[in-house]
Scaffold this motif. Structure first.
Motif, mmCIF file in Angstrom:
data_model
loop_
_atom_site.group_PDB
_atom_site.id
_atom_site.type_symbol
_atom_site.label_atom_id
_atom_site.label_comp_id
_atom_site.label_asym_id
_atom_site.label_seq_id
_atom_site.Cartn_x
_atom_site.Cartn_y
_atom_site.Cartn_z
ATOM 1 N N SER A 67 0.837 -1.201 0.000
ATOM 2 C CA SER A 67 0.000 0.000 0.000
ATOM 3 C C SER A 67 0.876 1.257 0.000
ATOM 4 N N PHE A 68 1.278 1.703 1.172
ATOM 5 C CA PHE A 68 2.046 2.944 1.279
ATOM 6 C C PHE A 68 3.426 2.831 0.631
ATOM 7 N N GLY A 69 4.040 1.656 0.745
ATOM 8 C CA GLY A 69 5.388 1.488 0.212
ATOM 9 C C GLY A 69 5.463 1.730 -1.278
ATOM 10 N N ILE A 70 4.633 1.019 -2.028
ATOM 11 C CA ILE A 70 4.632 1.179 -3.478
ATOM 12 C C ILE A 70 3.973 2.495 -3.878
ATOM 13 N N LEU A 71 2.971 2.929 -3.127
ATOM 14 C CA LEU A 71 2.274 4.178 -3.451
ATOM 15 C C LEU A 71 3.218 5.372 -3.467
ATOM 16 N N HIS A 72 4.165 5.427 -2.540
ATOM 17 C CA HIS A 72 5.036 6.601 -2.446
ATOM 18 C C HIS A 72 5.966 6.733 -3.646
ATOM 19 N N GLY A 73 6.094 5.658 -4.438
ATOM 20 C CA GLY A 73 6.914 5.743 -5.640
ATOM 21 C C GLY A 73 6.115 5.626 -6.918
ATOM 22 N N ALA A 74 4.784 5.749 -6.808
ATOM 23 C CA ALA A 74 3.912 5.517 -7.967
ATOM 24 C C ALA A 74 3.551 6.783 -8.732
ATOM 25 N N ASN A 75 4.063 7.928 -8.283
ATOM 26 C CA ASN A 75 3.665 9.193 -8.927
ATOM 27 C C ASN A 75 4.847 9.920 -9.547
ATOM 28 N N ASP A 76 5.890 9.168 -9.887
ATOM 29 C CA ASP A 76 7.086 9.797 -10.444
ATOM 30 C C ASP A 76 6.795 10.514 -11.758
ATOM 31 N N ILE A 77 5.932 9.921 -12.595
ATOM 32 C CA ILE A 77 5.607 10.538 -13.879
ATOM 33 C C ILE A 77 4.966 11.906 -13.675
ATOM 34 N N LYS A 78 4.049 11.994 -12.715
ATOM 35 C CA LYS A 78 3.392 13.263 -12.407
ATOM 36 C C LYS A 78 4.395 14.282 -11.869
ATOM 37 N N LEU A 79 5.325 13.832 -11.046
ATOM 38 C CA LEU A 79 6.352 14.722 -10.511
ATOM 39 C C LEU A 79 7.202 15.302 -11.636
ATOM 40 N N LEU A 80 7.576 14.467 -12.605
ATOM 41 C CA LEU A 80 8.362 14.941 -13.741
ATOM 42 C C LEU A 80 7.560 15.921 -14.584
ATOM 43 N N GLN A 81 6.254 15.672 -14.721
ATOM 44 C CA GLN A 81 5.384 16.561 -15.493
ATOM 45 C C GLN A 81 5.308 17.942 -14.851
ATOM 46 N N VAL A 82 5.117 17.972 -13.535
ATOM 47 C CA VAL A 82 5.031 19.249 -12.820
ATOM 48 C C VAL A 82 6.367 19.977 -12.860
ATOM 49 N N GLU A 83 7.461 19.236 -12.736
ATOM 50 C CA GLU A 83 8.786 19.855 -12.801
ATOM 51 C C GLU A 83 9.015 20.498 -14.165
ATOM 52 N N ALA A 84 8.624 19.801 -15.223
ATOM 53 C CA ALA A 84 8.781 20.354 -16.572
ATOM 54 C C ALA A 84 7.922 21.602 -16.756
ATOM 55 N N LYS A 85 6.714 21.586 -16.213
ATOM 56 C CA LYS A 85 5.818 22.735 -16.324
ATOM 57 C C LYS A 85 6.389 23.940 -15.599
ATOM 58 N N LYS A 86 6.964 23.714 -14.417
ATOM 59 C CA LYS A 86 7.536 24.814 -13.649
ATOM 60 C C LYS A 86 8.734 25.434 -14.361
ATOM 61 N N LYS A 87 9.435 24.627 -15.155
ATOM 62 C CA LYS A 87 10.604 25.118 -15.881
ATOM 63 C C LYS A 87 10.261 25.511 -17.315
ATOM 64 N N SER A 88 8.958 25.445 -17.628
ATOM 65 C CA SER A 88 8.487 25.779 -18.978
ATOM 66 C C SER A 88 9.177 24.925 -20.042
ATOM 67 N N LYS A 89 9.380 23.662 -19.724
ATOM 68 C CA LYS A 89 9.989 22.735 -20.661
ATOM 69 C C LYS A 89 8.921 21.883 -21.337
ATOM 70 N N ARG A 90 9.238 21.388 -22.532
ATOM 71 C CA ARG A 90 8.326 20.513 -23.265
ATOM 72 C C ARG A 90 8.261 19.165 -22.553
ATOM 73 N N TYR A 91 7.056 18.634 -22.409
ATOM 74 C CA TYR A 91 6.866 17.364 -21.711
ATOM 75 C C TYR A 91 6.132 16.382 -22.618
ATOM 76 N N ASP A 92 6.787 15.262 -22.925
ATOM 77 C CA ASP A 92 6.212 14.216 -23.764
ATOM 78 C C ASP A 92 5.871 13.024 -22.869
ATOM 79 N N PHE A 93 4.587 12.901 -22.519
ATOM 80 C CA PHE A 93 4.164 11.878 -21.567
ATOM 81 C C PHE A 93 4.539 10.468 -22.014
ATOM 82 N N LEU A 94 4.222 10.133 -23.262
ATOM 83 C CA LEU A 94 4.476 8.781 -23.750
ATOM 84 C C LEU A 94 5.971 8.463 -23.777
ATOM 85 N N ARG A 95 6.777 9.447 -24.141
ATOM 86 C CA ARG A 95 8.223 9.223 -24.182
ATOM 87 C C ARG A 95 8.778 8.996 -22.781
ATOM 88 N N ILE A 96 8.351 9.818 -21.824
ATOM 89 C CA ILE A 96 8.809 9.666 -20.448
ATOM 90 C C ILE A 96 8.347 8.330 -19.876
#
Length: 298
Positions: free
Chosen positions: A44-73
């Protein structure tokens, strides 16, 4: 991510109470019950805490105004996980050693990053040394069982005294690094020593899997979830926790279903499943560590 972390001190009271409650469970319940509870928490909590990495990368790219390709990532992430799994099949001893080092760094980073002014190469060694102290403290408390698991994964047998030796070396290295940069570290030394004493008691009282789950969930996964939710949504609240669940549920379900199916495929044998569980956790840990470390550095 570093600037908006959840204050560790706000969580410590709850974490300590939950830790001692878990210790009470270890005293009054058999290992089979402990292992079942450990599986539930890790899945539950163990795997959950590492299950949102894609979203974290998306938000990081948005904050830096970088292009984000979901399928590629997503493709890179999946191939990375499969690559680690392949490494465990081809060179299991090397893969296991790297997993221990990556995990040590990740545990140390989570615990110390909010207490250090500035991130540098020195921080990498400090984090890793502290994480190794925690891991070898656990390994030394369950040396025979750990050696058996390592042998099942890598076919390499480790002498029981090795864990105590590495615990001593890791602790000395950590103390030296801590003293060198003491002025840049903001912490209560007595409180940190108390935490280590708590871990020592837990590791030497609970079964291996339950002891690992107590530390992994209460002292790493839950604080990490708080940090991630705060980074993604600005603060930690029930509403934002639900948002986090919605964006991570698909990845979490895919991981849990895969593990559950493999467990039944192995006919529910705990002895066979534990080595595979740690190998699976390793496969998803490597990219997660890189994602979190990258966010902290940025």
């Amino acid at each position: 991510m570093h600037k908006k972390e959840v204050d560790f001190t706000k969580l410590q009271a709850v974490m300590l109470v939950a830790t001692f409650f878990s210790l009470w469970l270890a005293v009054y319940f058999e290992n089979a019950v402990e292992n079942l509870l450990a599986y539930v928490l890790i899945l539950s909590f163990g795997i959950l805490h590492g299950a949102n990495d894609i979203k974290l990368l998306q938000v990081e790219a948005k904050k830096k105004s970088k292009r984000y390709d979901f399928l590629r990532i997503l493709a890179y992430y999946i191939f990375f996980v499969l690559g680690v799994a392949a490494l465990f099949s081809i060179l299991p001893a090397i893969a296991l050693g790297l997993f221990i080092l990556f995990s040590a760094y990740h545990f140390g980073e989570q615990h110390w990053i909010s207490k250090i002014n500035g991130i540098s190469r020195y921080s990498l060694f400090l984090f890793t040394a502290y994480g190794l102290v925690i891991l070898f403290l656990l390994f030394a408390a369950h040396s025979m069982e750990v050696s058996d698991i390592i042998f099942d994964i890598s076919k390499v047998y480790i002498n029981n005294t090795y864990y105590q030796f590495m615990l001593g070396i890791s602790f000395i290295v950590f103390v030296v690094l801590f003293l060198v940069k003491y002025k840049q570290i903001q912490c209560n030394i007595l409180l940190e020593l108390f935490y280590l004493l708590v871990f020592f008691i837990i590791f030497n009282t609970a079964s291996l899997l339950w002891a690992f789950a107590i530390f992994f969930i209460l002292w790493h996964a839950i604080p990490s979830l708080g940090d991630q939710i705060t980074y993604l949504y600005g603060d930690l609240s029930r509403k934002h926790f639900i948002k986090y669940l919605r964006t991570s549920i698909i990845y979490w379900l895919a991981s849990v279903i895969t593990l559950v199916l493999l467990f039944f495929f192995m006919e529910g044998s705990s002895q066979e499943f534990i080595p595979f569980l740690f190998s699976f956790l390793a496969a998803i840990t490597f990219p997660h560590v890189l994602v979190i470390s990258g966010l902290n550095k940025n």
